[in-house]
Design a protein around this motif. Structure first.
Motif: not given
Lengths: 118, 106
Positions: B32, B49, B87, B89, B91, B94-96, B98, B100
């Motif tokens: 994910w 993705y 970047y 990320q 998924y 939660y919390p999603l 990123f 740095g």
């Protein structure tokens, strides 16, 4: 074509409030979750909050929980971010983003700048 | 919260180079993971993705790999338009979060 347009940013004093809006078009708004992601000047991306499409479930980053409230009006294809008790560290460009079937962001707005300063 | 860590933070490269950026998660996120490209003054753009799936319209010189906690984004034959910040990320939950970011510059 998917289009997201944020508005409502500006200069606010610490402790103040502001409401951001994001108007969406080009897709069936109620079918998609919507999120806010922010970027402080010269910094990286930070997820802020999200809201489900049909279920309306809401999610928040710890840094804004209890101060920010996300909501949506599916009749107006708009998502909102009510921001209270604003702090200097909330200064950032706030992007509205559409989530695909999973909470990743396939379309983004151009952003609106919030500056919190006295 | 799941922490995402990029390496390197900055990468200097030339047109035509093969470039690999790494992103590590503080705990397993399965596949994910998404990758975004951001240019100065612009909104991020989704590239990849579910760790390795190319978003529609993204050039095939971009590819992603990895699962669990280790992921990479590779750009074969870097083009002038690819100089940007990238970047990752997660998924998975939660919390999603990123990473740095990795800035790819000349």
């Amino acid at each position: 074509e998917v289009y997201l347009l944020e508005s409502g940013g500006g200069l606010v004093q610490p402790g103040g409030s502001l409401r951001l809006s994001c108007a969406a078009s080009g897709f069936t708004f109620r079918s998609y979750a919507m999120h806010w992601v922010r970027q402080a000047p010269g910094r990286g991306l930070e997820w802020v909050s999200g809201i489900g499409g049909s279920d309306g479930n809401t999610y928040y980053a710890d840094s804004v929980k209890g101060r920010f409230t996300i909501s949506r009006d599916n009749s107006k294809n708009t998502v909102f971010l009510q921001m209270n008790s604003l702090r200097g560290e909330d200064t950032a460009i706030y992007f509205c983003a559409r989530a695909s079937s999973s909470p990743l962001f396939d379309y983004w707005g151009r952003g609106t700048l919030l500056t919190v300063s006295s | 919260d799941i922490q995402m860590t990029h390496s390197p933070s900055t990468l200097s490269a030339s047109v035509g180079d093969r470039v690999t950026i790494t992103c590590r998660a503080s705990q397993s996120i399965s596949s994910w993971l998404a990758w975004y490209q951001q240019k100065p003054g612009k909104a991020p753009k989704l590239l990849i993705y579910k760790a390795s799936n190319l978003e529609s319209g993204v050039p095939s010189r971009f590819s992603g790999s990895g699962s669990g906690t280790e992921f990479s984004l590779t750009i074969t034959s870097l083009q002038p338009d690819d100089f940007a910040t990238y970047y990752c990320q997660q998924y998975n939950s939660y919390p999603l979060t990123f990473g740095g970011g990795t800035k790819v510059d000349i």
